[in-house]
Design a protein around this motif. Structure first.
Motif, PDB file in Angstrom:
ATOM      1  N   PRO A 168       0.784  -1.230  -0.110  1.00 36.83           N
ATOM      2  CA  PRO A 168      -0.009  -0.068   0.038  1.00 36.83           C
ATOM      3  C   PRO A 168       0.798   1.343   0.049  1.00 36.83           C
ATOM      4  O   PRO A 168       1.933   1.172   0.458  1.00 36.83           O
ATOM      5  N   TYR A 169       0.213   2.386  -0.615  1.00 30.15           N
ATOM      6  CA  TYR A 169       0.978   3.421  -0.804  1.00 30.15           C
ATOM      7  C   TYR A 169       0.023   4.564  -0.048  1.00 30.15           C
ATOM      8  O   TYR A 169      -1.083   4.763  -0.330  1.00 30.15           O
ATOM      9  N   TYR A 170       0.400   5.306   0.963  1.00 32.94           N
ATOM     10  CA  TYR A 170      -0.540   6.167   1.987  1.00 32.94           C
ATOM     11  C   TYR A 170      -0.222   7.523   1.545  1.00 32.94           C
ATOM     12  O   TYR A 170       0.991   7.881   1.496  1.00 32.94           O
ATOM     13  N   VAL A 171      -1.362   8.274   1.215  1.00 38.29           N
ATOM     14  CA  VAL A 171      -1.205   9.592   0.757  1.00 38.29           C
ATOM     15  C   VAL A 171      -2.273  10.352   1.440  1.00 38.29           C
ATOM     16  O   VAL A 171      -3.305   9.692   1.922  1.00 38.29           O
ATOM     17  N   ASP A 172      -2.430  11.877   1.639  1.00 43.43           N
ATOM     18  CA  ASP A 172      -3.262  12.499   2.008  1.00 43.43           C
ATOM     19  C   ASP A 172      -4.292  13.003   0.910  1.00 43.43           C
ATOM     20  O   ASP A 172      -3.833  12.908  -0.309  1.00 43.43           O
ATOM     21  N   MET A 173      -5.138  13.281   1.318  1.00 42.00           N
ATOM     22  CA  MET A 173      -6.359  13.984   0.184  1.00 42.00           C
ATOM     23  C   MET A 173      -5.876  14.687  -0.709  1.00 42.00           C
ATOM     24  O   MET A 173      -5.187  15.849  -0.065  1.00 42.00           O
ATOM     25  N   ASN A 174      -5.818  14.871  -1.707  1.00 41.93           N
ATOM     26  CA  ASN A 174      -5.538  15.950  -2.931  1.00 41.93           C
ATOM     27  C   ASN A 174      -4.155  15.846  -3.145  1.00 41.93           C
ATOM     28  O   ASN A 174      -3.641  16.926  -3.682  1.00 41.93           O
ATOM     29  N   GLN A 175      -3.227  15.231  -2.307  1.00 40.72           N
ATOM     30  CA  GLN A 175      -2.004  15.079  -2.656  1.00 40.72           C
ATOM     31  C   GLN A 175      -1.712  14.648  -4.157  1.00 40.72           C
ATOM     32  O   GLN A 175      -2.531  13.821  -4.601  1.00 40.72           O
ATOM     33  N   ASN A 176      -0.693  15.308  -4.776  1.00 41.89           N
ATOM     34  CA  ASN A 176      -0.413  14.747  -6.232  1.00 41.89           C
ATOM     35  C   ASN A 176       0.293  13.513  -6.224  1.00 41.89           C
ATOM     36  O   ASN A 176       1.281  13.223  -5.416  1.00 41.89           O
ATOM     37  N   LEU A 177      -0.231  12.511  -6.951  1.00 45.15           N
ATOM     38  CA  LEU A 177       0.219  11.055  -7.376  1.00 45.15           C
ATOM     39  C   LEU A 177       0.972  11.114  -8.576  1.00 45.15           C
ATOM     40  O   LEU A 177       0.460  11.564  -9.504  1.00 45.15           O
ATOM     41  N   PHE A 178       1.848  10.558  -8.556  1.00 44.20           N
ATOM     42  CA  PHE A 178       2.992  10.289  -9.907  1.00 44.20           C
ATOM     43  C   PHE A 178       3.305   8.981 -10.115  1.00 44.20           C
ATOM     44  O   PHE A 178       3.650   8.455  -9.094  1.00 44.20           O
ATOM     45  N   LEU A 179       2.860   8.279 -11.318  1.00 43.41           N
ATOM     46  CA  LEU A 179       3.092   7.170 -11.412  1.00 43.41           C
ATOM     47  C   LEU A 179       3.803   6.745 -12.772  1.00 43.41           C
ATOM     48  O   LEU A 179       3.768   7.746 -13.748  1.00 43.41           O
ATOM     49  N   GLN A 180       4.465   5.681 -12.766  1.00 45.39           N
ATOM     50  CA  GLN A 180       4.982   5.343 -14.014  1.00 45.39           C
ATOM     51  C   GLN A 180       4.990   3.917 -14.338  1.00 45.39           C
ATOM     52  O   GLN A 180       4.909   3.152 -13.574  1.00 45.39           O
ATOM     53  N   ALA A 181       4.720   3.649 -15.705  1.00 46.18           N
ATOM     54  CA  ALA A 181       4.849   2.407 -15.970  1.00 46.18           C
ATOM     55  C   ALA A 181       5.926   2.305 -17.183  1.00 46.18           C
ATOM     56  O   ALA A 181       5.821   2.801 -18.103  1.00 46.18           O
ATOM     57  N   SER A 182       6.606   0.955 -16.901  1.00 44.90           N
ATOM     58  CA  SER A 182       7.554   0.661 -17.649  1.00 44.90           C
ATOM     59  C   SER A 182       7.546  -0.740 -18.607  1.00 44.90           C
ATOM     60  O   SER A 182       7.175  -1.637 -17.999  1.00 44.90           O
ATOM     61  N   LEU A 183       8.153  -0.629 -19.773  1.00 44.06           N
ATOM     62  CA  LEU A 183       7.906  -1.852 -20.639  1.00 44.06           C
ATOM     63  C   LEU A 183       9.255  -2.575 -20.394  1.00 44.06           C
ATOM     64  O   LEU A 183      10.128  -1.899 -20.885  1.00 44.06           O
ATOM     65  N   HIS A 184       9.221  -3.637 -20.051  1.00 43.63           N
ATOM     66  CA  HIS A 184      10.542  -4.612 -19.967  1.00 43.63           C
ATOM     67  C   HIS A 184      10.573  -5.446 -21.243  1.00 43.63           C
ATOM     68  O   HIS A 184       9.894  -6.523 -21.072  1.00 43.63           O
ATOM     69  N   SER A 185      11.162  -5.064 -22.374  1.00 45.46           N
ATOM     70  CA  SER A 185      11.448  -6.017 -23.528  1.00 45.46           C
ATOM     71  C   SER A 185      12.574  -5.860 -24.017  1.00 45.46           C
ATOM     72  O   SER A 185      13.302  -4.727 -24.158  1.00 45.46           O
ATOM     73  N   SER A 186      13.341  -6.787 -24.697  1.00 48.09           N
ATOM     74  CA  SER A 186      14.417  -6.641 -25.467  1.00 48.09           C
ATOM     75  C   SER A 186      14.452  -6.138 -26.903  1.00 48.09           C
ATOM     76  O   SER A 186      15.189  -5.616 -27.366  1.00 48.09           O
TER      77      SER A 186
END
Length: 116
Positions: free
Chosen positions: A1-19
């Protein structure tokens, strides 16, 4: 789990792992739910078909084609649920294939009115 306060900015990243270095990744749809095993009954759409549904959702420029970066402000489901779960659908396409879905961006699908 990731705990944050209301209206806090969340930043996410998705990475593709491929040759295969000739691929790109695109964030198509992200929905939030208070139930980790049910993303249909009570959901909140952050983005759908590449179109932002939440006014705080942002897609950020990425340093590499195999990384998607996005963010939004933290929220809750009307204080009835202690957690929010996120499910995202990402698309993988050939890099620089401008006819692919990854390069179309926001795709609005409007239903036509069936007039007599």
């Amino acid at each position: 789990p990731y705990y944050v306060d209301m209206n806090q900015n969340l930043f996410l990243q998705a990475s593709l792992h491929s040759s295969d270095q000739d691929l790109t990744v695109f964030v198509d749809t992200c929905v939030a739910s208070p139930n980790s095993s049910d993303f249909r009954t009570l959901v909140y759409e952050l983005t759908k078909s590449g179109c932002a549904r939440d006014p705080t959702y942002s897609l950020f420029p990425s340093p590499r084609s195999d990384i998607a970066q996005f963010g939004f402000n933290a929220f809750s489901f009307v204080n009835r649920f202690p957690s929010v779960f996120l499910q995202c659908e990402l698309l993988v396409c050939r890099y620089h294939d401008y006819s692919s879905r990854c390069y179309q961006g926001c795709v609005s699908r409007f239903r036509r009115n069936a007039d007599s």
